[in-house]
Design a protein around this motif. Structure first.
Motif, PDB file in Angstrom:
ATOM      1  N   ARG A  35      51.221   5.135 112.337  1.00  0.00           N
ATOM      2  CA  ARG A  35      52.359   5.937 112.831  1.00  0.00           C
ATOM      3  C   ARG A  35      52.008   7.420 112.948  1.00  0.00           C
ATOM      4  O   ARG A  35      52.658   8.156 113.678  1.00  0.00           O
ATOM      5  CB  ARG A  35      53.567   5.770 111.911  1.00  0.00           C
ATOM      6  N   MET A  36      50.987   7.850 112.242  1.00  0.00           N
ATOM      7  CA  MET A  36      50.570   9.257 112.291  1.00  0.00           C
ATOM      8  C   MET A  36      49.510   9.524 113.356  1.00  0.00           C
ATOM      9  O   MET A  36      49.192  10.682 113.626  1.00  0.00           O
ATOM     10  CB  MET A  36      50.025   9.681 110.924  1.00  0.00           C
ATOM     11  N   GLU A  37      48.962   8.479 113.939  1.00  0.00           N
ATOM     12  CA  GLU A  37      47.871   8.600 114.909  1.00  0.00           C
ATOM     13  C   GLU A  37      48.200   9.621 115.993  1.00  0.00           C
ATOM     14  O   GLU A  37      49.244   9.556 116.649  1.00  0.00           O
ATOM     15  CB  GLU A  37      47.596   7.236 115.548  1.00  0.00           C
ATOM     16  N   GLY A  38      47.312  10.587 116.163  1.00  0.00           N
ATOM     17  CA  GLY A  38      47.451  11.584 117.224  1.00  0.00           C
ATOM     18  C   GLY A  38      48.352  12.760 116.899  1.00  0.00           C
ATOM     19  O   GLY A  38      48.397  13.717 117.675  1.00  0.00           O
ATOM     20  N   GLN A  39      49.058  12.725 115.772  1.00  0.00           N
ATOM     21  CA  GLN A  39      49.922  13.848 115.424  1.00  0.00           C
ATOM     22  C   GLN A  39      49.080  15.071 115.092  1.00  0.00           C
ATOM     23  O   GLN A  39      47.976  14.965 114.567  1.00  0.00           O
ATOM     24  CB  GLN A  39      50.814  13.506 114.245  1.00  0.00           C
ATOM     25  N   VAL A  40      49.621  16.236 115.399  1.00  0.00           N
ATOM     26  CA  VAL A  40      48.932  17.497 115.142  1.00  0.00           C
ATOM     27  C   VAL A  40      49.650  18.224 114.013  1.00  0.00           C
ATOM     28  O   VAL A  40      50.884  18.324 114.010  1.00  0.00           O
ATOM     29  CB  VAL A  40      48.894  18.377 116.404  1.00  0.00           C
ATOM     30  N   PHE A  41      48.861  18.727 113.067  1.00  0.00           N
ATOM     31  CA  PHE A  41      49.379  19.448 111.907  1.00  0.00           C
ATOM     32  C   PHE A  41      48.786  20.852 111.882  1.00  0.00           C
ATOM     33  O   PHE A  41      47.720  21.091 112.441  1.00  0.00           O
ATOM     34  CB  PHE A  41      49.009  18.700 110.615  1.00  0.00           C
ATOM     35  N   ARG A  42      49.483  21.764 111.218  1.00  0.00           N
ATOM     36  CA  ARG A  42      48.991  23.139 111.124  1.00  0.00           C
ATOM     37  C   ARG A  42      47.718  23.239 110.299  1.00  0.00           C
ATOM     38  O   ARG A  42      46.876  24.096 110.558  1.00  0.00           O
ATOM     39  CB  ARG A  42      50.053  24.070 110.538  1.00  0.00           C
ATOM     40  N   ASN A  43      47.594  22.372 109.295  1.00  0.00           N
ATOM     41  CA  ASN A  43      46.395  22.373 108.459  1.00  0.00           C
ATOM     42  C   ASN A  43      46.225  20.990 107.823  1.00  0.00           C
ATOM     43  O   ASN A  43      47.108  20.129 107.939  1.00  0.00           O
ATOM     44  CB  ASN A  43      46.464  23.484 107.398  1.00  0.00           C
ATOM     45  N   ALA A  44      45.098  20.797 107.170  1.00  0.00           N
ATOM     46  CA  ALA A  44      44.796  19.492 106.579  1.00  0.00           C
ATOM     47  C   ALA A  44      45.754  19.151 105.451  1.00  0.00           C
ATOM     48  O   ALA A  44      46.107  17.986 105.261  1.00  0.00           O
ATOM     49  CB  ALA A  44      43.354  19.471 106.078  1.00  0.00           C
ATOM     50  N   ARG A  45      46.192  20.131 104.699  1.00  0.00           N
ATOM     51  CA  ARG A  45      47.112  19.883 103.588  1.00  0.00           C
ATOM     52  C   ARG A  45      48.436  19.305 104.087  1.00  0.00           C
ATOM     53  O   ARG A  45      49.010  18.411 103.461  1.00  0.00           O
ATOM     54  CB  ARG A  45      47.338  21.175 102.797  1.00  0.00           C
ATOM     55  N   GLU A  46      48.937  19.794 105.207  1.00  0.00           N
ATOM     56  CA  GLU A  46      50.176  19.240 105.770  1.00  0.00           C
ATOM     57  C   GLU A  46      49.993  17.787 106.185  1.00  0.00           C
ATOM     58  O   GLU A  46      50.894  16.969 106.005  1.00  0.00           O
ATOM     59  CB  GLU A  46      50.650  20.070 106.957  1.00  0.00           C
ATOM     60  N   ALA A  47      48.841  17.466 106.740  1.00  0.00           N
ATOM     61  CA  ALA A  47      48.561  16.076 107.110  1.00  0.00           C
ATOM     62  C   ALA A  47      48.514  15.203 105.862  1.00  0.00           C
ATOM     63  O   ALA A  47      49.045  14.088 105.869  1.00  0.00           O
ATOM     64  CB  ALA A  47      47.246  15.995 107.876  1.00  0.00           C
ATOM     65  N   GLU A  48      47.915  15.708 104.807  1.00  0.00           N
ATOM     66  CA  GLU A  48      47.857  14.949 103.557  1.00  0.00           C
ATOM     67  C   GLU A  48      49.257  14.698 103.000  1.00  0.00           C
ATOM     68  O   GLU A  48      49.583  13.581 102.591  1.00  0.00           O
ATOM     69  CB  GLU A  48      47.014  15.692 102.533  1.00  0.00           C
ATOM     70  N   ARG A  49      50.088  15.715 103.000  1.00  0.00           N
ATOM     71  CA  ARG A  49      51.475  15.551 102.523  1.00  0.00           C
ATOM     72  C   ARG A  49      52.230  14.518 103.355  1.00  0.00           C
ATOM     73  O   ARG A  49      52.986  13.704 102.824  1.00  0.00           O
ATOM     74  CB  ARG A  49      52.207  16.886 102.568  1.00  0.00           C
ATOM     75  N   ALA A  50      52.040  14.546 104.670  1.00  0.00           N
ATOM     76  CA  ALA A  50      52.708  13.576 105.538  1.00  0.00           C
ATOM     77  C   ALA A  50      52.226  12.160 105.240  1.00  0.00           C
ATOM     78  O   ALA A  50      53.027  11.216 105.212  1.00  0.00           O
ATOM     79  CB  ALA A  50      52.461  13.920 107.006  1.00  0.00           C
ATOM     80  N   ALA A  51      50.931  11.999 104.996  1.00  0.00           N
ATOM     81  CA  ALA A  51      50.392  10.674 104.674  1.00  0.00           C
ATOM     82  C   ALA A  51      50.955  10.168 103.350  1.00  0.00           C
ATOM     83  O   ALA A  51      51.295   8.983 103.222  1.00  0.00           O
ATOM     84  CB  ALA A  51      48.867  10.733 104.623  1.00  0.00           C
TER      85      ALA A  51
END
Length: 63
Positions: A35-51
């Motif tokens: 479900r997160m495939e291709g989403q863009v985040f401001r930084n890696a930490r935000e992507a980690e929180r979303a995961a």
């Protein structure tokens, strides 16, 4: 600063984020995080929180 990061949730691979002109784009390493495939985040930490939110049953995954 690195251009890519591995994102893990509970020692399990969720995916990687790769920096591009828009931010950090997520690529899933497990169907659980498709479900997160291709989403863009401001930084890696935000992507980690979303995961982490997604793994814990959270519905909101947008940055």
């Amino acid at each position: 600063m690195s251009d890519n990061y591995i994102i893990e949730v509970g020692s399990q691979p969720a995916g990687i984020v790769v920096r591009d002109s828009e931010g950090y784009r997520f690529f899933a390493a497990s169907p659980r995080f498709n479900r997160m495939e291709g989403q863009v985040f401001r930084n890696a930490r935000e992507a980690e929180r979303a995961a982490i939110r997604l793994a814990n049953g959270g519905m909101t995954i947008a940055a």
